[in-house]
Design an enzyme around this catalytic site. Sequence first.
Site, PDB file in Angstrom:
ATOM      1  N   LYS A   1       1.138  -1.648  -0.025  1.00  5.03           N
ATOM      2  CA  LYS A   1      -0.613   0.007   0.005  1.00  5.03           C
ATOM      3  C   LYS A   1       0.993   0.565   0.352  1.00  5.03           C
ATOM      4  O   LYS A   1       2.171   1.692   0.896  1.00  5.03           O
ATOM      5  CB  LYS A   1      -0.941   0.116   1.588  1.00  5.03           C
ATOM      6  CG  LYS A   1      -2.364   1.105   1.253  1.00  5.03           C
ATOM      7  CD  LYS A   1      -2.723   0.990   2.698  1.00  5.03           C
ATOM      8  CE  LYS A   1      -4.159   2.085   2.508  1.00  5.03           C
ATOM      9  NZ  LYS A   1      -4.474   1.822   3.162  1.00  5.03           N
TER      10      LYS A   1
ATOM     11  N   SER B   1      -9.489   1.927   2.784  1.00  2.31           N
ATOM     12  CA  SER B   1      -8.631   2.611   1.859  1.00  2.31           C
ATOM     13  C   SER B   1      -8.165   1.891   0.772  1.00  2.31           C
ATOM     14  O   SER B   1      -7.111   2.433   0.474  1.00  2.31           O
ATOM     15  CB  SER B   1      -7.703   3.857   2.634  1.00  2.31           C
ATOM     16  OG  SER B   1      -7.462   2.821   4.225  1.00  2.31           O
TER      17      SER B   1
ATOM     18  N   SER C   1      -9.461   0.057   6.962  1.00  2.47           N
ATOM     19  CA  SER C   1      -9.062  -0.258   5.831  1.00  2.47           C
ATOM     20  C   SER C   1      -8.485  -1.794   5.612  1.00  2.47           C
ATOM     21  O   SER C   1      -8.289  -1.613   4.130  1.00  2.47           O
ATOM     22  CB  SER C   1      -8.159   1.128   5.233  1.00  2.47           C
ATOM     23  OG  SER C   1      -8.606   1.892   5.961  1.00  2.47           O
TER      24      SER C   1
END
Lengths: 510, 503
Positions: free
Chosen positions: A81, A156, A180
């Site tokens: 990420k 997210s 997330s």
Amino acid sequence: MSAPLIERSAAALADALASGETTSVELTQAFLRRIAAVDGAVHAFLHVDAEGALAAARASDERRAAGTPASALDGVPVAVKDVLATEGLPTTCGSRILEGWRPPYDATVVARLKAAGLPILGKTNMDEFAMGSSTEHSAYGPTHNPWDLDRIPGGSGGGSAAAVAAFEAPLAIGTDTGGSIRQPGAVTGTVGVKPTYGGVSRYGLVAMANSLDQAGPVTRTVLDAALLHEVIGGHDPLDSTSIDQPLPAVVDAARAGAEVDLAGLRVGIVAELGGEGYQPGVQQRFDEAVELLVEAGAEVVQVSCPSFVHALAAYYLVMPSEASSNLARFDAMRYGLRVLPEGVDSPSAEDVMRATRDAGFGDEVKRRIILGTYALSSGYYDAYYGSAQQVRTLISRDFAAAFERADVLVSPTSPTTAFKLGEKLDDPLAMYLNDVATIPANLAGVPGISVPAGLAAEDDLPVGFQVLAPATADDRLYRVGAALEALLEQQWGGPLLSADQLALETEEHA
Amino acid sequence: MSTPTELVDYDEALASYDPAMGLEVHVELNTATKMFCGCPAVFGAAPNTQTCPTCLGLPGSMPAVNARAVESAIRIGLALNCEIAEWCRFARKNYFYPDMPKNFQTSQYDEPIAFDGWTDVEVVTADGTETFRVEIERAHMEEDTGKSLHVGGTTGRIHGADYSLVDYNRAGIPLIEIVTRPIVGAGDKAPAVARAYVAHLRDLIVGLGVSEARMDQGNLRADVNLSLSPAGSGTLGTRTETKNVNSFRSVERAARYEVSRQAAILRAGGSITQETRHWHEDTGVTTSGREKSDAEDYRYFPEPDLVPVAPSREWVEELRATLPEPPRARRSRLQQEWGFSDLEMRDTVGAGALGLVEETVACGASPQSARKWWLSELARRANETGTDLAALPIGPVDVARIQALVDEGKINDKLARQVFDGVLAGEGTPDEVVASRGLAVVSDDGALGEAVDRAIEANPDVAAKIRDGKVAAAGALIGAVMKEMRGQADAGRVRELIVERLS
Ligand SMILES: [Zn+2]
């Protein structure tokens, strides 16, 4: 005949590398080809580092040839990420304000991936500074759900979940502040684990809310998540909040769980996390999964956590408060974007800060900075930040009481399946409600996992089943998760996800 | 906000108003590494060479507490008779400034490591030595900011500068901020109390060995808060906070100036603006800085990246056992050891020379000679340049060596003054100055004898007096010889030669 490389689990790929069936370079190339073929449609990646990944793969193959692999996953590629610092690789956090920034250092998680020999394929898309539940708040455009490209992949960490769901990577790293990792896992049919707070180092994780953030595995199987957890977890002196004790035996727990014997296990169903507000198809798959656990020997108890109803409100005070302070450093002085204000002759440092922050932050980020700044203001602190911290204490007490009666707690991960892109973009509150079942774990620091529970009847989209355990008992997540996964796959006759069933544009042979 | 050009005479101001003072002193610790990272914390490296992701505040970086800094903070707290917190946290102080890497300072807010202390300060006045008890509100840990250099413009401040340079080597150096409770009731002695307190604090910090504590280098920085209230009212007026006060002497001068300035405003019916003011050493005035309204809001909250600091009681007691002798006990011991009169001791303490004399004695000089040089010769020079004794570019080792040269007869007191000149001018060690300036006393009988003969010849009437037994008259001949030898003669030997020849 065995499955194509990209469709295999990380554990299976590790076996293939160990047996000499394939090499890390071959594997890495296969995933890079897959990315080239489908990421135009999915947009899971913000940056692909083919060169770096292949160099790491070659080094891995050399170790393997010398008989000295660095870890069980040496040579199996991973996606990271974009919120984790990667030395020399762009790290934008999905924000314009960090466009072009290449950190001079690696996050501890990234350093551990490298030390274990996992080639890093690239950086995955995310809501700007991890603020969102749909990845639509990325400054670089949304990620699409591989199950239906018109739908959100969760957030997210939608990029990491979509990359794994679309077979662009066997493994990915996500971060979970209010869900997330778990919520994107739920809506993309993948496995996502938020470890115990302090179980995985946050050093190099660009903080949204320091007291809530936690990095963890995003995978297609529970065992893969445990293998990845073992690589990234454990104490780090650079993170003062990291737990200074050995990681629980998560891989052993995942292997034991797959034997599907849950006799004596007490499973608590949280009254506040289900029922009204939950999509019927989601609730149905959840109820069925609980039935399977009971058939495997688990005992079900009903528990109530009355403070959970305040979790969302407390979260939206603590998180923006910490975020407002964390994001103050983006001031155009030393890195990232610098915007000179228009029509100002010799702008002051403040003028440049203001213009840069105005241009560099998206609306959701600005909304949270304003909320947090307000909540911390003198005169409001006690009413907002102070009360929110008290709610956290109450939520921890609810968890403690519930874990007296149950070994694990379970709930649907997300109240709904993946919604359409744009559907909730103008309604922040509706967006925030997506995390209602995942947020309590962050507020209390306890670990949680989301495992695929099948497809909702009404829309044929994936549903996530959440398991929560007491702090530092992450192994329980893997035991229960692996058992449920085994039971469901018996029903389905294989994994929920297969490359064939995804309606992805493929340019593989173009 | 205009500053009245006329000030009220200090004594007149004190007749109408009571001053209240508060002192905030920042002490830069001498730990090997910074407060929250492993970067070296030494002074003087090339700009931005002692930095890492943490002290640069790069995205993703995290702090980790320097245990040695906590230890120093506790020892300072104990030396100031403070309670040591059983549990305390760091907090973020949020504000934007280009030399703050994170745009928040990691500090402590409502949970300081040390609190509720006191220290007794001796103030030398015309009436003798008085002891004032200064109450300590708190001592807390924090990190220093980077250092800005504003280039261009006229003020050297950020406004109007063409560009600014920032050195982050200083960012993250551990600081201890020591805050007093309001000091009231000192009347006209308030500025002297302020000065004595800061000097006392410096002695204490040096004694603890936790900081170089040099004000001229910014290791010790004092902010002077001062307000006036109508005499006898018992209230507290609006205060100003004067920064950039970098010597003990300036602490006193700045406080006196603020008394006179604020009194002028109040007497004219005006009101004091709560603000930060800057002290100007050269002109001896303070000027308005940032206005500091109550609305300024640092939005403090506990630092979520750090765990609480919870020093065990056992550890605190261990540290208490390492404390050096308290200043008062030390003073009476030294007075006894040195055989100083009360007056000599008072002057030594008043000049901030106690530690310097002690070190000079430790280097081999006699207490009286050490006192003589520091309090006369060097005090005069410090006064001339407006610095503190400790800030002069000469140390106890040099002073002791100069005295040793005198004791060995290599130089005399007059030449010693020239050696001080040379050392202060950076010409090297005392021995190097003696060599390079050719200052050695001439005690060679050949050269001296010739000069003595010439002096006798040139002053026959003086010589006659000496022959008649008036030996006291020899002074005139010695003076003549010294003049000829440009002071480089051994006066004792000259006297002997004169008496030999004229008896
Ligand atoms: Zn550093």
